[in-house]
Design an enzyme around this catalytic site. Sequence first.
Site, mmCIF file in Angstrom:
data_model
loop_
_atom_site.group_PDB
_atom_site.id
_atom_site.type_symbol
_atom_site.label_atom_id
_atom_site.label_comp_id
_atom_site.label_asym_id
_atom_site.label_seq_id
_atom_site.Cartn_x
_atom_site.Cartn_y
_atom_site.Cartn_z
ATOM 1 N N CYS A 150 0.690 -1.269 0.292
ATOM 2 C CA CYS A 150 -0.076 0.143 0.035
ATOM 3 C C CYS A 150 0.802 1.269 -0.122
ATOM 4 C CB CYS A 150 -0.951 -0.086 1.031
ATOM 5 S SG CYS A 150 -0.216 -0.500 2.813
HETATM 6 N N1 LIG Z 1 -3.655 -4.357 5.461
HETATM 7 C C1 LIG Z 1 -3.235 -3.791 4.453
HETATM 8 O O1 LIG Z 1 -3.586 -2.620 4.433
HETATM 9 C C2 LIG Z 1 -2.467 -4.139 3.237
HETATM 10 C C3 LIG Z 1 -2.251 -3.544 2.074
HETATM 11 C C4 LIG Z 1 -1.291 -4.060 1.098
HETATM 12 C C5 LIG Z 1 -1.043 -5.574 1.267
HETATM 13 N N2 LIG Z 1 -1.246 -6.084 2.418
HETATM 14 C C6 LIG Z 1 -0.809 -7.599 2.531
HETATM 15 O O2 LIG Z 1 -1.914 -8.619 2.342
HETATM 16 C C7 LIG Z 1 -1.433 -9.530 3.317
HETATM 17 C C8 LIG Z 1 -2.623 -9.708 4.443
HETATM 18 O O3 LIG Z 1 -2.593 -8.594 5.089
HETATM 19 P P1 LIG Z 1 -3.711 -8.127 6.489
HETATM 20 O O4 LIG Z 1 -3.281 -6.818 6.605
HETATM 21 O O5 LIG Z 1 -5.069 -8.729 5.942
HETATM 22 O O6 LIG Z 1 -3.274 -9.133 7.423
HETATM 23 P P2 LIG Z 1 -3.985 -9.936 8.678
HETATM 24 O O7 LIG Z 1 -5.390 -8.833 8.948
HETATM 25 O O8 LIG Z 1 -3.310 -9.934 9.855
HETATM 26 O O9 LIG Z 1 -4.766 -11.142 8.156
HETATM 27 C C9 LIG Z 1 -3.761 -12.313 7.705
HETATM 28 C C10 LIG Z 1 -4.616 -13.338 7.201
HETATM 29 O O10 LIG Z 1 -3.617 -14.230 7.225
HETATM 30 C C11 LIG Z 1 -3.918 -15.516 8.017
HETATM 31 N N3 LIG Z 1 -2.612 -16.206 8.451
HETATM 32 C C12 LIG Z 1 -2.222 -16.053 9.440
HETATM 33 N N4 LIG Z 1 -1.019 -16.855 9.817
HETATM 34 C C13 LIG Z 1 -1.197 -17.603 8.680
HETATM 35 C C14 LIG Z 1 -0.304 -18.759 8.684
HETATM 36 N N5 LIG Z 1 0.761 -19.071 9.205
HETATM 37 N N6 LIG Z 1 -0.617 -19.519 7.552
HETATM 38 C C15 LIG Z 1 -1.961 -19.151 6.561
HETATM 39 N N7 LIG Z 1 -2.401 -18.252 7.083
HETATM 40 C C16 LIG Z 1 -2.201 -17.421 8.148
HETATM 41 C C17 LIG Z 1 -4.996 -14.942 9.019
HETATM 42 O O11 LIG Z 1 -5.696 -16.176 9.377
HETATM 43 P P3 LIG Z 1 -6.360 -16.178 10.750
HETATM 44 O O12 LIG Z 1 -6.836 -14.651 11.415
HETATM 45 O O13 LIG Z 1 -7.545 -17.166 10.905
HETATM 46 O O14 LIG Z 1 -5.342 -16.430 11.809
HETATM 47 C C18 LIG Z 1 -5.762 -14.070 8.283
HETATM 48 O O15 LIG Z 1 -6.702 -14.486 7.512
HETATM 49 C C19 LIG Z 1 -0.062 -9.162 3.849
HETATM 50 O O16 LIG Z 1 0.730 -10.128 3.075
HETATM 51 C C20 LIG Z 1 -0.009 -7.921 3.740
HETATM 52 O O17 LIG Z 1 1.281 -7.375 3.547
HETATM 53 C C21 LIG Z 1 -1.964 -5.567 3.614
#
Ligand SMILES: NC(=O)c1ccc[n+]([C@@H]2O[C@H](COP(=O)([O-])OP(=O)(O)OC[C@H]3O[C@@H](n4cnc5c(N)ncnc54)[C@H](OP(=O)(O)O)[C@@H]3O)[C@@H](O)[C@H]2O)c1
Length: 361
Positions: A150
């Site tokens: 982002c």
């Molecule tokens: N947040 C943003 O603004 C944003 C922007 C751009 C890119 N991203 C990218 O998108 C991805 C997700 O980010 P997020 O912000 O959505 O993170 P998040 O809210 O922490 O969500 C993480 C997700 O991955 C799952 N997870 C956690 N540990 C895992 C494991 N060991 N194996 C498989 N699944 C696992 C979690 O499942 P449970 O909850 O069921 O444990 C949850 O569904 C990241 O790579 C991040 O860099 C995020």
Amino acid sequence: MVFSVAVAGASGYAGGELLRLLAGHPEFEVRTVTAHSNAGQRLIDVQPSLRSLAHLTLVDTTPQNLSGHDVVFVALPHGKSGEITAHLPAETLVVDCGADHRLVNSDDWAAFYGGDYFGAWTYGVPELPIGAGKQRDRLVGARRIAAPGCNASTVALALAPGIHAGVIEAQDLVAVLAVGPSGAGKSLKLPNLAAEILGSANPYAVGGTHRHIPEIVQSLRWAAAAGPADPTSAACASSPDATISFTPVIVPMSRGILATATARLVPGTSAAAVRAAWEDAYADEPFVHLLPDGHFPRTADVLGANTALIGLAVDEAAGRVVTITAIDNLVKGTAGAAIQSANIALGLTETLGLTMNGVAP
Ligand SMILES: NC(=O)c1ccc[n+]([C@@H]2O[C@H](COP(=O)([O-])OP(=O)(O)OC[C@H]3O[C@@H](n4cnc5c(N)ncnc54)[C@H](OP(=O)(O)O)[C@@H]3O)[C@@H](O)[C@H]2O)c1
């Protein structure tokens, strides 16, 4: 035709935002949602805002559960998607919101992330000016797409037009970003507790350590390349690297990024030529808008929308171009960019399921 869709990491912030947007997409139907610690839960219990998807239950994130779909969106912690997506069929469109497939240079991966390097996929920022065209051209027909970081896409969109047009210098770039804590995901982290954030502005990853730096430099190298460059070509690789001082500051707003990115003006360049560079780059873009002279965006103007709004000024005394860019990190910064890129890859109307209008106040 309706495309069958799976979302991996559906219990997280990025996964939740993908689902919110996909629920309103006329050509996509979400049939599988996966999670990790929340597997087995009803989606509605974990993401209570997603009423229209209340019939779905979270299952484990395995290649088996993600197979059999036309499109798989992956929103997992970095390092986790590469292991799983390697097992999905080549004809499935896979869009990864994590970092695993963004960086072309494995040394960059090793320096900023570490662990296994899974190789670069087509980068999902369609509006980036590259050579005679846009990154959009490379997304047509793609089956493996890396949605952007982002902060990285915000800064790249802010500065790429000036570098592409040769009106700003690629060295000595400076970007300071006000960012909301949703960018760090949903899992519990001490610095993101309300007590640590409310009423405070908290810098982090200061001094050239933030993981989005190589991604920004990569985009700006592509923007600098002359001619219809293939980003992986030797000609593009030999473009001079940008140098950027990048400092994010967490501020008390759930979503949003406001990036102030500045660059040295190429000596002798007029303010009109500077404005023309950004106008030329974004005049026909549905989601990236240059604001009129003297206007600057607020994060509140883009919440919930797949837009990037850019304000531009020339600081003559400092000899610098100043850009101020607002995006919603969860929409244009990830889920919206992922869906926009998927639309292009599948030959759908690029704007399907996405909105230019935000939520206000
Ligand atoms: N947040 C943003 O603004 C944003 C922007 C751009 C890119 N991203 C990218 O998108 C991805 C997700 O980010 P997020 O912000 O959505 O993170 P998040 O809210 O922490 O969500 C993480 C997700 O991955 C799952 N997870 C956690 N540990 C895992 C494991 N060991 N194996 C498989 N699944 C696992 C979690 O499942 P449970 O909850 O069921 O444990 C949850 O569904 C990241 O790579 C991040 O860099 C995020």
